[in-house]
Motif scaffolding. Structure first.
Motif, PDB file in Angstrom:
ATOM      1  N   GLU A  63       0.828  -1.203   0.000  1.00  0.00           N
ATOM      2  CA  GLU A  63       0.000   0.000   0.000  1.00  0.00           C
ATOM      3  C   GLU A  63       0.861   1.251   0.000  1.00  0.00           C
ATOM      4  OE1 GLU A  63      -3.363   2.491   0.046  1.00  0.00           O
ATOM      5  OE2 GLU A  63      -2.999   0.411  -0.587  1.00  0.00           O
ATOM      6  N   VAL A  64       1.966   1.228   0.744  1.00  0.00           N
ATOM      7  CA  VAL A  64       2.896   2.371   0.720  1.00  0.00           C
ATOM      8  C   VAL A  64       3.408   2.592  -0.690  1.00  0.00           C
ATOM      9  CG1 VAL A  64       5.104   3.262   1.542  1.00  0.00           C
ATOM     10  CG2 VAL A  64       3.594   2.053   3.124  1.00  0.00           C
ATOM     11  N   CYS A  65       3.821   1.516  -1.352  1.00  0.00           N
ATOM     12  CA  CYS A  65       4.334   1.616  -2.715  1.00  0.00           C
ATOM     13  C   CYS A  65       3.289   2.217  -3.649  1.00  0.00           C
ATOM     14  CB  CYS A  65       4.765   0.233  -3.199  1.00  0.00           C
ATOM     15  SG  CYS A  65       5.522   0.215  -4.831  1.00  0.00           S
ATOM     16  N   ARG A  66       2.055   1.718  -3.540  1.00  0.00           N
ATOM     17  CA  ARG A  66       1.000   2.222  -4.411  1.00  0.00           C
ATOM     18  C   ARG A  66       0.774   3.712  -4.187  1.00  0.00           C
ATOM     19  NH1 ARG A  66      -4.032   3.686  -4.396  1.00  0.00           N
ATOM     20  NH2 ARG A  66      -4.266   3.359  -2.147  1.00  0.00           N
ATOM     21  N   ARG A  67       0.719   4.135  -2.924  1.00  0.00           N
ATOM     22  CA  ARG A  67       0.430   5.535  -2.621  1.00  0.00           C
ATOM     23  C   ARG A  67       1.539   6.466  -3.095  1.00  0.00           C
ATOM     24  NH1 ARG A  67      -2.721   7.015   1.668  1.00  0.00           N
ATOM     25  NH2 ARG A  67      -1.992   9.111   1.135  1.00  0.00           N
ATOM     26  N   VAL A  68       2.786   6.109  -2.824  1.00  0.00           N
ATOM     27  CA  VAL A  68       3.871   7.027  -3.187  1.00  0.00           C
ATOM     28  C   VAL A  68       4.063   7.077  -4.696  1.00  0.00           C
ATOM     29  CG1 VAL A  68       5.030   6.733  -0.957  1.00  0.00           C
ATOM     30  CG2 VAL A  68       5.721   5.311  -2.891  1.00  0.00           C
ATOM     31  N   ARG A  69       3.805   5.977  -5.387  1.00  0.00           N
ATOM     32  CA  ARG A  69       3.930   6.004  -6.845  1.00  0.00           C
ATOM     33  C   ARG A  69       2.777   6.750  -7.496  1.00  0.00           C
ATOM     34  NH1 ARG A  69       8.239   3.240  -9.097  1.00  0.00           N
ATOM     35  NH2 ARG A  69       7.651   4.548 -10.844  1.00  0.00           N
ATOM     36  N   ASP A  70       1.608   6.744  -6.851  1.00  0.00           N
ATOM     37  CA  ASP A  70       0.498   7.550  -7.363  1.00  0.00           C
ATOM     38  C   ASP A  70       0.812   9.039  -7.294  1.00  0.00           C
ATOM     39  OD1 ASP A  70      -1.038   5.350  -7.936  1.00  0.00           O
ATOM     40  OD2 ASP A  70      -2.320   5.503  -6.154  1.00  0.00           O
ATOM     41  N   GLU A  71       1.638   9.424  -6.305  1.00  0.00           N
ATOM     42  CA  GLU A  71       1.960  10.837  -6.106  1.00  0.00           C
ATOM     43  C   GLU A  71       3.104  11.317  -6.989  1.00  0.00           C
ATOM     44  OE1 GLU A  71       0.337  13.013  -4.234  1.00  0.00           O
ATOM     45  OE2 GLU A  71      -1.124  11.520  -3.612  1.00  0.00           O
ATOM     46  N   GLY A  72       3.874  10.407  -7.546  1.00  0.00           N
ATOM     47  CA  GLY A  72       5.012  10.821  -8.369  1.00  0.00           C
ATOM     48  C   GLY A  72       5.875   9.641  -8.763  1.00  0.00           C
ATOM     49  N   GLY A  73       7.061   9.942  -9.241  1.00  0.00           N
ATOM     50  CA  GLY A  73       7.923   8.899  -9.783  1.00  0.00           C
ATOM     51  C   GLY A  73       9.001   8.426  -8.837  1.00  0.00           C
ATOM     52  N   LEU A  74       8.729   8.419  -7.536  1.00  0.00           N
ATOM     53  CA  LEU A  74       9.723   7.999  -6.559  1.00  0.00           C
ATOM     54  C   LEU A  74      10.144   6.549  -6.811  1.00  0.00           C
ATOM     55  CD1 LEU A  74      11.312   8.239  -3.897  1.00  0.00           C
ATOM     56  CD2 LEU A  74       9.190   7.671  -2.684  1.00  0.00           C
ATOM     57  N   PRO A  75      11.429   6.282  -7.046  1.00  0.00           N
ATOM     58  CA  PRO A  75      11.877   4.892  -7.224  1.00  0.00           C
ATOM     59  C   PRO A  75      11.801   4.105  -5.924  1.00  0.00           C
ATOM     60  CG  PRO A  75      13.749   6.397  -7.282  1.00  0.00           C
ATOM     61  CD  PRO A  75      12.518   7.248  -7.257  1.00  0.00           C
ATOM     62  N   VAL A  76      11.392   2.838  -6.030  1.00  0.00           N
ATOM     63  CA  VAL A  76      11.166   1.994  -4.863  1.00  0.00           C
ATOM     64  C   VAL A  76      11.900   0.671  -5.029  1.00  0.00           C
ATOM     65  CG1 VAL A  76       9.442   0.768  -3.490  1.00  0.00           C
ATOM     66  CG2 VAL A  76       8.890   3.013  -4.464  1.00  0.00           C
ATOM     67  N   LEU A  77      12.681   0.318  -4.022  1.00  0.00           N
ATOM     68  CA  LEU A  77      13.319  -0.997  -3.939  1.00  0.00           C
ATOM     69  C   LEU A  77      12.615  -1.761  -2.827  1.00  0.00           C
ATOM     70  CD1 LEU A  77      15.478  -3.144  -4.455  1.00  0.00           C
ATOM     71  CD2 LEU A  77      17.058  -1.807  -3.040  1.00  0.00           C
ATOM     72  N   MET A  78      11.915  -2.833  -3.190  1.00  0.00           N
ATOM     73  CA  MET A  78      11.107  -3.596  -2.241  1.00  0.00           C
ATOM     74  C   MET A  78      11.933  -4.720  -1.630  1.00  0.00           C
ATOM     75  SD  MET A  78       7.836  -3.729  -1.158  1.00  0.00           S
ATOM     76  CE  MET A  78       6.680  -3.286  -2.468  1.00  0.00           C
ATOM     77  N   LEU A  79      11.827  -4.873  -0.307  1.00  0.00           N
ATOM     78  CA  LEU A  79      12.477  -5.958   0.425  1.00  0.00           C
ATOM     79  C   LEU A  79      11.399  -6.853   1.025  1.00  0.00           C
ATOM     80  CD1 LEU A  79      15.114  -3.883   2.445  1.00  0.00           C
ATOM     81  CD2 LEU A  79      15.386  -4.880   0.163  1.00  0.00           C
ATOM     82  N   THR A  80      11.533  -8.169   0.876  1.00  0.00           N
ATOM     83  CA  THR A  80      10.497  -9.042   1.398  1.00  0.00           C
ATOM     84  C   THR A  80      11.002 -10.458   1.617  1.00  0.00           C
ATOM     85  OG1 THR A  80       8.289  -9.958   0.959  1.00  0.00           O
ATOM     86  CG2 THR A  80       9.715  -9.617  -0.926  1.00  0.00           C
ATOM     87  N   ALA A  81      10.346 -11.156   2.558  1.00  0.00           N
ATOM     88  CA  ALA A  81      10.619 -12.574   2.762  1.00  0.00           C
ATOM     89  C   ALA A  81       9.796 -13.422   1.810  1.00  0.00           C
ATOM     90  CB  ALA A  81      10.299 -12.954   4.212  1.00  0.00           C
ATOM     91  N   ARG A  82       8.839 -12.827   1.111  1.00  0.00           N
ATOM     92  CA  ARG A  82       8.021 -13.554   0.153  1.00  0.00           C
ATOM     93  C   ARG A  82       8.823 -13.776  -1.120  1.00  0.00           C
ATOM     94  NH1 ARG A  82       2.345 -13.021   1.212  1.00  0.00           N
ATOM     95  NH2 ARG A  82       1.952 -11.703   3.037  1.00  0.00           N
ATOM     96  N   SER A  83       8.741 -14.980  -1.677  1.00  0.00           N
ATOM     97  CA  SER A  83       9.626 -15.293  -2.797  1.00  0.00           C
ATOM     98  C   SER A  83       8.913 -15.950  -3.983  1.00  0.00           C
ATOM     99  CB  SER A  83      10.754 -16.227  -2.332  1.00  0.00           C
ATOM    100  OG  SER A  83      10.220 -17.424  -1.785  1.00  0.00           O
ATOM    101  N   THR A  84       7.573 -16.019  -3.954  1.00  0.00           N
ATOM    102  CA  THR A  84       6.886 -16.652  -5.074  1.00  0.00           C
ATOM    103  C   THR A  84       6.801 -15.677  -6.244  1.00  0.00           C
ATOM    104  OG1 THR A  84       4.667 -15.915  -4.473  1.00  0.00           O
ATOM    105  CG2 THR A  84       5.484 -17.936  -3.414  1.00  0.00           C
ATOM    106  N   GLU A  85       6.595 -16.224  -7.420  1.00  0.00           N
ATOM    107  CA  GLU A  85       6.487 -15.387  -8.615  1.00  0.00           C
ATOM    108  C   GLU A  85       5.291 -14.444  -8.512  1.00  0.00           C
ATOM    109  OE1 GLU A  85       6.317 -15.846 -13.499  1.00  0.00           O
ATOM    110  OE2 GLU A  85       6.020 -17.590 -12.200  1.00  0.00           O
ATOM    111  N   ASP A  86       4.174 -14.922  -7.933  1.00  0.00           N
ATOM    112  CA  ASP A  86       2.994 -14.074  -7.786  1.00  0.00           C
ATOM    113  C   ASP A  86       3.290 -12.863  -6.898  1.00  0.00           C
ATOM    114  OD1 ASP A  86       1.492 -15.668  -9.415  1.00  0.00           O
ATOM    115  OD2 ASP A  86       0.477 -16.734  -7.779  1.00  0.00           O
ATOM    116  N   ASP A  87       4.051 -13.101  -5.816  1.00  0.00           N
ATOM    117  CA  ASP A  87       4.413 -11.992  -4.929  1.00  0.00           C
ATOM    118  C   ASP A  87       5.276 -10.972  -5.669  1.00  0.00           C
ATOM    119  OD1 ASP A  87       3.058 -13.001  -2.721  1.00  0.00           O
ATOM    120  OD2 ASP A  87       4.763 -14.236  -2.116  1.00  0.00           O
ATOM    121  N   LEU A  88       6.244 -11.480  -6.429  1.00  0.00           N
ATOM    122  CA  LEU A  88       7.120 -10.595  -7.195  1.00  0.00           C
ATOM    123  C   LEU A  88       6.295  -9.734  -8.149  1.00  0.00           C
ATOM    124  CD1 LEU A  88       9.798  -9.611  -8.427  1.00  0.00           C
ATOM    125  CD2 LEU A  88       9.842 -11.693  -9.794  1.00  0.00           C
ATOM    126  N   LEU A  89       5.360 -10.359  -8.860  1.00  0.00           N
ATOM    127  CA  LEU A  89       4.566  -9.629  -9.834  1.00  0.00           C
ATOM    128  C   LEU A  89       3.665  -8.600  -9.164  1.00  0.00           C
ATOM    129  CD1 LEU A  89       3.646 -12.523 -12.287  1.00  0.00           C
ATOM    130  CD2 LEU A  89       5.332 -10.699 -12.609  1.00  0.00           C
TER     131      LEU A  89
END
Length: 232
Positions: A63-89
């Protein structure tokens, strides 16, 4: 390439590790530990890059990613313990520019950060005459100072102080040395007046002058410019 990086990571040890690596590379770092704080900080003072943990308390990283990208072009590097292809997408579909699965190598993380910053920051001609200390740029030829891409008006004495310190970021300057820098430009200056110059400069270049990250005090010695390590 020095930048302002916002790190949103609820694991304090992990956040401290990321901060240390980023600051070692010369970046200014702000750390928050929950999703709402990440959104508030990113929208109030947009950084050059957001390093964002997926599993944040309160508002999650997606949700943070969605909100900040809606406001502008801030680049985002996501960190997660989730590793499935669906999560990545899911993360990429919401606007994340890159994705790292925990556990990860801090050196790989820094390589990804550098790649993202090169890709997203406008290229600046490499002018060896322009001095850089973290987000601070000092141009002796044009007699100009900028911090985080914003012009910083300076008195002649303040400019000479920044010029000397930016030529040797990380080096500690005594009050006597800084006083010598102002000679001929600030005739009434004394060692005590150097402290006043420092206070005024912090008001101009620091996000929070009471918690400086660029122009730091080294107690009992003097002052130094740094790429972002928090000081007093």
């Amino acid at each position: 390439m020095c930048a302002h990086v916002l790190v949103a990571e609820d694991d304090e040890k992990q956040a401290a590790l990321i901060r240390g690596y980023l600051e070692h590379d010369g970046h200014t770092v702000t750390v928050v530990y929950d999703g709402q704080s990440a959104m508030d900080q990113a929208l109030r003072e947009p950084p050059d890059l957001l390093v964002l943990d997926w599993m944040l308390p309160g508002v999650d990283g997606l949700e943070v990613c969605r909100r900040v990208r809606d406001e502008g072009g801030l680049p985002v590097l996501m960190l997660t313990a989730r590793s499935t292809e669906d999560d990545l997408l899911r993360g990429l579909d919401l606007g994340a520019d890159d994705y790292m699965t925990k556990p990860y190598s801090p050196r790989e993380l820094m390589a990804r950060v550098r790649t993202l910053l090169r890709r997203t920051q406008p290229s600046v001609p490499d002018d060896p005459r322009v001095l850089r200390a973290g987000p601070l740029l000092v141009d002796p030829d044009r007699h100009e100072v900028a911090c985080r891409d914003r012009p910083v008006p300076c008195t002649p004495g303040e400019f000479r102080i920044l010029e000397a310190m930016a030529a040797a970021p990380g080096r500690v300057f005594s009050r006597r040395e800084l006083l010598e820098c102002t000679q001929g430009y600030d005739r009434a200056s004394t060692e005590r007046a150097i402290d006043v110059h420092i206070v005024n400069l912090r008001r101009k270049i620091e996000t929070d002058p009471r918690a400086p990250e660029i122009l730091l005090t080294v107690f009992g010695v003097g002052y130094k410019l740094t790429g972002g390590r928090r000081g007093t």
